[in-house]
Design a protein around this motif. Structure first.
Motif, PDB file in Angstrom:
ATOM      1  N   GLU A 207     -13.222  -8.897  28.819  1.00  0.00           N
ATOM      2  CA  GLU A 207     -12.127  -7.933  28.776  1.00  0.00           C
ATOM      3  C   GLU A 207     -11.189  -8.105  29.964  1.00  0.00           C
ATOM      4  O   GLU A 207      -9.974  -7.881  29.855  1.00  0.00           O
ATOM      5  CB  GLU A 207     -12.698  -6.513  28.746  1.00  0.00           C
ATOM      6  CG  GLU A 207     -11.679  -5.438  28.444  1.00  0.00           C
ATOM      7  CD  GLU A 207     -12.342  -4.093  28.230  1.00  0.00           C
ATOM      8  OE1 GLU A 207     -12.148  -3.194  29.069  1.00  0.00           O
ATOM      9  OE2 GLU A 207     -13.077  -3.961  27.227  1.00  0.00           O
ATOM     10  N   ARG A 208     -11.730  -8.538  31.101  1.00  0.00           N
ATOM     11  CA  ARG A 208     -10.918  -8.764  32.305  1.00  0.00           C
ATOM     12  C   ARG A 208     -10.400 -10.196  32.401  1.00  0.00           C
ATOM     13  O   ARG A 208      -9.691 -10.517  33.353  1.00  0.00           O
ATOM     14  CB  ARG A 208     -11.765  -8.467  33.550  1.00  0.00           C
ATOM     15  CG  ARG A 208     -12.214  -7.036  33.685  1.00  0.00           C
ATOM     16  CD  ARG A 208     -13.214  -6.894  34.817  1.00  0.00           C
ATOM     17  NE  ARG A 208     -13.661  -5.519  34.994  1.00  0.00           N
ATOM     18  CZ  ARG A 208     -13.509  -4.810  36.113  1.00  0.00           C
ATOM     19  NH1 ARG A 208     -12.943  -5.353  37.174  1.00  0.00           N
ATOM     20  NH2 ARG A 208     -13.947  -3.565  36.183  1.00  0.00           N
ATOM     21  N   ASP A 209     -10.783 -11.062  31.449  1.00  0.00           N
ATOM     22  CA  ASP A 209     -10.498 -12.491  31.539  1.00  0.00           C
ATOM     23  C   ASP A 209     -10.930 -13.025  32.898  1.00  0.00           C
ATOM     24  O   ASP A 209     -10.188 -13.729  33.588  1.00  0.00           O
ATOM     25  CB  ASP A 209      -9.017 -12.790  31.295  1.00  0.00           C
ATOM     26  CG  ASP A 209      -8.751 -14.275  31.070  1.00  0.00           C
ATOM     27  OD1 ASP A 209      -9.706 -15.012  30.743  1.00  0.00           O
ATOM     28  OD2 ASP A 209      -7.584 -14.699  31.254  1.00  0.00           O
ATOM     29  N   ALA A 210     -12.157 -12.693  33.287  1.00  0.00           N
ATOM     30  CA  ALA A 210     -12.677 -13.086  34.599  1.00  0.00           C
ATOM     31  C   ALA A 210     -12.659 -14.604  34.731  1.00  0.00           C
ATOM     32  O   ALA A 210     -13.300 -15.309  33.938  1.00  0.00           O
ATOM     33  CB  ALA A 210     -14.092 -12.543  34.777  1.00  0.00           C
ATOM     34  N   CYS A 239     -24.344 -22.780  20.444  1.00  0.00           N
ATOM     35  CA  CYS A 239     -24.425 -22.907  18.992  1.00  0.00           C
ATOM     36  C   CYS A 239     -24.782 -21.582  18.332  1.00  0.00           C
ATOM     37  O   CYS A 239     -24.252 -21.251  17.270  1.00  0.00           O
ATOM     38  CB  CYS A 239     -25.452 -23.988  18.649  1.00  0.00           C
ATOM     39  SG  CYS A 239     -25.607 -24.344  16.889  1.00  0.00           S
ATOM     40  N   ARG A 240     -25.675 -20.807  18.940  1.00  0.00           N
ATOM     41  CA  ARG A 240     -26.142 -19.577  18.294  1.00  0.00           C
ATOM     42  C   ARG A 240     -25.457 -18.330  18.829  1.00  0.00           C
ATOM     43  O   ARG A 240     -25.812 -17.212  18.463  1.00  0.00           O
ATOM     44  CB  ARG A 240     -27.648 -19.458  18.456  1.00  0.00           C
ATOM     45  CG  ARG A 240     -28.137 -19.373  19.887  1.00  0.00           C
ATOM     46  CD  ARG A 240     -29.630 -19.567  19.958  1.00  0.00           C
ATOM     47  NE  ARG A 240     -30.162 -19.363  21.293  1.00  0.00           N
ATOM     48  CZ  ARG A 240     -31.439 -19.482  21.610  1.00  0.00           C
ATOM     49  NH1 ARG A 240     -32.321 -19.796  20.684  1.00  0.00           N
ATOM     50  NH2 ARG A 240     -31.861 -19.275  22.839  1.00  0.00           N
ATOM     51  N   MET A 241     -24.440 -18.502  19.673  1.00  0.00           N
ATOM     52  CA  MET A 241     -23.795 -17.356  20.300  1.00  0.00           C
ATOM     53  C   MET A 241     -23.132 -16.432  19.288  1.00  0.00           C
ATOM     54  O   MET A 241     -23.086 -15.216  19.457  1.00  0.00           O
ATOM     55  CB  MET A 241     -22.773 -17.847  21.330  1.00  0.00           C
ATOM     56  CG  MET A 241     -22.293 -16.772  22.280  1.00  0.00           C
ATOM     57  SD  MET A 241     -21.322 -17.444  23.661  1.00  0.00           S
ATOM     58  CE  MET A 241     -22.635 -18.097  24.697  1.00  0.00           C
ATOM     59  N   GLY A 242     -22.623 -17.011  18.190  1.00  0.00           N
ATOM     60  CA  GLY A 242     -21.956 -16.185  17.191  1.00  0.00           C
ATOM     61  C   GLY A 242     -22.866 -15.180  16.519  1.00  0.00           C
ATOM     62  O   GLY A 242     -22.379 -14.230  15.880  1.00  0.00           O
ATOM     63  N   ASN A 243     -24.190 -15.340  16.638  1.00  0.00           N
ATOM     64  CA  ASN A 243     -25.121 -14.372  16.066  1.00  0.00           C
ATOM     65  C   ASN A 243     -25.245 -13.110  16.915  1.00  0.00           C
ATOM     66  O   ASN A 243     -25.877 -12.139  16.472  1.00  0.00           O
ATOM     67  CB  ASN A 243     -26.504 -15.016  15.915  1.00  0.00           C
ATOM     68  CG  ASN A 243     -26.504 -16.183  14.955  1.00  0.00           C
ATOM     69  OD1 ASN A 243     -25.827 -16.151  13.944  1.00  0.00           O
ATOM     70  ND2 ASN A 243     -27.251 -17.226  15.270  1.00  0.00           N
ATOM     71  N   PHE A 244     -24.705 -13.131  18.129  1.00  0.00           N
ATOM     72  CA  PHE A 244     -24.899 -12.016  19.054  1.00  0.00           C
ATOM     73  C   PHE A 244     -23.595 -11.504  19.658  1.00  0.00           C
ATOM     74  O   PHE A 244     -23.448 -10.307  19.898  1.00  0.00           O
ATOM     75  CB  PHE A 244     -25.810 -12.448  20.220  1.00  0.00           C
ATOM     76  CG  PHE A 244     -27.170 -12.896  19.809  1.00  0.00           C
ATOM     77  CD1 PHE A 244     -28.220 -11.998  19.735  1.00  0.00           C
ATOM     78  CD2 PHE A 244     -27.419 -14.217  19.482  1.00  0.00           C
ATOM     79  CE1 PHE A 244     -29.480 -12.411  19.349  1.00  0.00           C
ATOM     80  CE2 PHE A 244     -28.671 -14.638  19.089  1.00  0.00           C
ATOM     81  CZ  PHE A 244     -29.703 -13.730  19.029  1.00  0.00           C
ATOM     82  N   VAL A 245     -22.682 -12.390  19.955  1.00  0.00           N
ATOM     83  CA  VAL A 245     -21.540 -12.098  20.820  1.00  0.00           C
ATOM     84  C   VAL A 245     -20.292 -11.909  19.967  1.00  0.00           C
ATOM     85  O   VAL A 245     -20.099 -12.592  18.949  1.00  0.00           O
ATOM     86  CB  VAL A 245     -21.352 -13.248  21.835  1.00  0.00           C
ATOM     87  CG1 VAL A 245     -20.222 -12.937  22.809  1.00  0.00           C
ATOM     88  CG2 VAL A 245     -22.657 -13.491  22.612  1.00  0.00           C
ATOM     89  N   GLU A 247     -16.414 -12.070  18.677  1.00  0.00           N
ATOM     90  CA  GLU A 247     -15.516 -13.221  18.583  1.00  0.00           C
ATOM     91  C   GLU A 247     -14.600 -13.304  19.797  1.00  0.00           C
ATOM     92  O   GLU A 247     -14.372 -14.398  20.344  1.00  0.00           O
ATOM     93  CB  GLU A 247     -14.692 -13.130  17.298  1.00  0.00           C
ATOM     94  CG  GLU A 247     -13.799 -14.337  17.062  1.00  0.00           C
ATOM     95  CD  GLU A 247     -13.085 -14.280  15.718  1.00  0.00           C
ATOM     96  OE1 GLU A 247     -12.126 -15.046  15.533  1.00  0.00           O
ATOM     97  OE2 GLU A 247     -13.500 -13.471  14.863  1.00  0.00           O
ATOM     98  N   ALA A 248     -14.091 -12.171  20.265  1.00  0.00           N
ATOM     99  CA  ALA A 248     -13.193 -12.185  21.419  1.00  0.00           C
ATOM    100  C   ALA A 248     -13.906 -12.680  22.668  1.00  0.00           C
ATOM    101  O   ALA A 248     -13.334 -13.438  23.470  1.00  0.00           O
ATOM    102  CB  ALA A 248     -12.627 -10.782  21.649  1.00  0.00           C
TER     103      ALA A 248
END
Length: 563
Positions: A207-210, A239-245, A247-248
């Motif tokens: 959210e802060r574009d850290a 590879c598996r990040m889309g299952n948890f995180v 899209e933004a």
């Protein structure tokens, strides 16, 4: 590949060090070995209070930070700039618990400590911070006995962990907006409360574009593994990040973050497993050099090494007396340390070697295609010879506890989502599990969110598609019982439970321990695996390769019900 501009090698960090006078005098000698150190401060609670101090509460051990400041200045002056101020969550500390998770006052306390951490890191010239979440792991599971759910729900606990993750990261970034943030032990698919804490950290940073990014400091490459598994380590959590995180957050992470593989430099000397293969250090380090070259080829920003011994100087009588440093006095250290330093100074990538195996280079291309968005997580898993999704039936009982509730009859029927079978705790149906793990790992406890996983089994099914009849090798790893079927044939039958589980690693090194040669026909072949768990750790690994251990071209996998 030869037309690509050579990227900068990833920065190499050393875990860990305590502040000491030796670094002030000898920082120049570390050039070419490491680009930074984890300075271990202790826990976020007591360690920060003692060594850093809080607003209105001076540190009880101010010498720690004063000497750390000197060390970082000396290291930075010599080009060693990637130093991290490191804290951990303690195994015996109050957090996490219902009282600490659901308390506004405790959340405020955490914020004060992380604010102090960020302020100290910025003022002392650190590149960022490292946060180790590993140690309270039993209490990250929602069926831990301390959670009685009298006035709260599992959802309340998960939401609270997420809020506290955001609060801690907000406090840290308020003081140090540019901080690089490392998270140990690096896995995004882990126990539910830890997942929520990590998601809170990452969403706040996104959210802060850290700009410093969040770097998942993976410990999976502590083991040497085979070359194909080594190539999967820098990308498996991605590879598996889309299952948890969200899209933004993934969009931000791909620009700013990375998986940072960690290696265990002297694992042979430090392993607690009696059957770890002992051999001359020259042989051990030759394989370590290959591992490092593979990881260096695919790690975009950082790598790091762990040892309980100091790995950043040449042993001598002078270095034997450094306070707070474990002198490397293990058998063969006089050979191992120079070999390790040679590996660190060698910045060669595997894909620069004239003798690089084309089958490995094909995997590198698959990783790059995935990272550029040209392929999906399941296509990346195909390239690594493993299903990216499975159909799962469970939880079932085990043949050792209640064999009448193992639903073995389901494997002789078409896989249909509307069919009901008698499982361990009641009715079960087939469902889809997106493993999305190019290592070939199915963490079978995480399939059920780590809930009541002891004395459980499950059936998992996928289909192998081949463009022609061919011989392949099934690489199978298991730390409990397993039965593997190819079509109607049982090709591996080991349902018994070992007396002492080996935590998913054969001889404390290898992901796979069973190699089964089979011939598959042209077209579609059903693969069915029954995975059986006794107690605690429960994991299964699967990869289809040629005889040399490399994934086979024009073999892919699907997992769709037959409705």
């Amino acid at each position: 590949m030869e037309n690509r501009q050579r990227p900068d090698p990833p920065k190499m960090l050393c875990y860990s060090v305590l502040p000491n006078d030796y670094l002030n005098a000898h920082a120049a000698e570390i050039q070419g070995l490491y680009d930074g150190f984890y300075f271990q401060c202790g826990t976020w609670d007591q360690g920060v209070a003692a060594n850093i101090g809080l607003p209105g509460e001076p540190a009880t051990n101010p010498e720690w930070l004063a000497l750390a400041r000197q060390n970082v200045a000396a290291l930075t002056h010599n080009g060693i700039t990637e130093n991290l101020l490191a804290v951990a969550f303690g195994s015996g500390d109050p957090w996490p618990s219902p009282e600490t998770l659901l308390s506004d006052a405790f959340t405020e306390k955490m914020g004060r400590h992380f604010q102090a951490l960020g302020k100290a890191a910025r003022e002392c010239g650190f590149r960022g911070v490292s946060i180790d979440l590993e140690y309270p792991y039993p209490r990250y599971e929602l069926d831990h006995p301390q959670y009685v759910y009298d006035t709260y729900t599992p959802g309340d606990l998960k939401a609270a962990a997420y809020r506290q993750g955001r609060a801690c990261m907000a406090a840290l970034l308020d003081e140090f907006p540019e901080a690089v943030v490392f998270l140990l032990p690096g896995g995004i698919r882990t126990r539910p409360l830890e997942v929520q804490m990590i998601l809170g950290f990452m969403d706040e940073m996104a959210e802060r574009d850290a700009p410093g990014g969040c770097h998942l400091a993976s410990e999976y490459s502590y083991r040497m593994h085979d070359p194909v598994t080594a190539a999967s380590v820098p990308v498996f959590d991605e590879c598996r990040m889309g299952n948890f995180v969200s899209e933004a957050t993934i969009v931000w992470w791909k620009r700013r973050g990375s998986v940072a593989p960690g290696v265990w430099a002297f694992h042979m000397a430090e392993s607690e497993e009696p059957d770890y293969p002992v051999r001359p250090w020259a042989d051990e380090m030759a394989e370590r050099r290959q591992q490092m070259r593979i990881l260096r080829s695919l790690s975009p920003r950082y790598m790091w090494s762990y040892s309980s011994y100091a790995a950043w100087f040449t042993p001598s009588e002078a270095t034997r007396r450094i306070p707070g440093v474990r002198f490397p006095d293990f058998d063969g250290a006089e050979h191992a340390i120079p070999l390790w330093h040679g590996i660190l100074r060698d910045k060669t990538r595997y894909d620069e070697l004239p003798e690089a195996d084309p089958r490995m280079l094909r995997l590198f291309e698959a990783v790059r295609a995935f990272r550029s968005g040209e392929t999906t997580p399941e296509e990346l898993c195909d390239a690594f010879g493993t299903p990216g999704r499975w159909l799962v039936l469970g939880p079932l009982s085990t043949p050792h506890t209640s064999p009448r509730r193992t639903a073995d009859e389901a494997l002789g029927q078409p896989i249909k989502a509307n069919r009901i079978f008698c499982g361990r705790d009641g009715a079960v149906r087939w469902f889809t599990w997106f493993s999305h793990d190019p290592r070939g790992i199915v963490n079978t406890r995480s399939v059920f969110d780590f809930l009541a996983a002891d004395d459980m089994s499950m059936h998992i099914v996928a289909w192998l598609h081949s463009d022609r009849e061919r011989e392949v090798v099934l690489n199978v790893g298991h730390n409990d019982g397993v039965i593997v079927r190819v079509g109607d044939a049982v090709v591996l039958d080991k349902p018994e439970l070992p007396a002492v589980p080996h935590r998913g690693f054969f001889r404390d090194r290898y992901q796979f321990e069973e190699l089964v040669r089979v011939t598959v026909p042209r077209g579609k072949t059903r693969l069915a695996v029954t995975v059986i768990c006794g107690k605690e750790s429960w994991r299964f690994a699967f990869r289809v390769t040629d005889r040399d251990g490399y994934p086979v071209e024009r073999v892919r996998f699907t997992a769709e019900t037959e409705d």
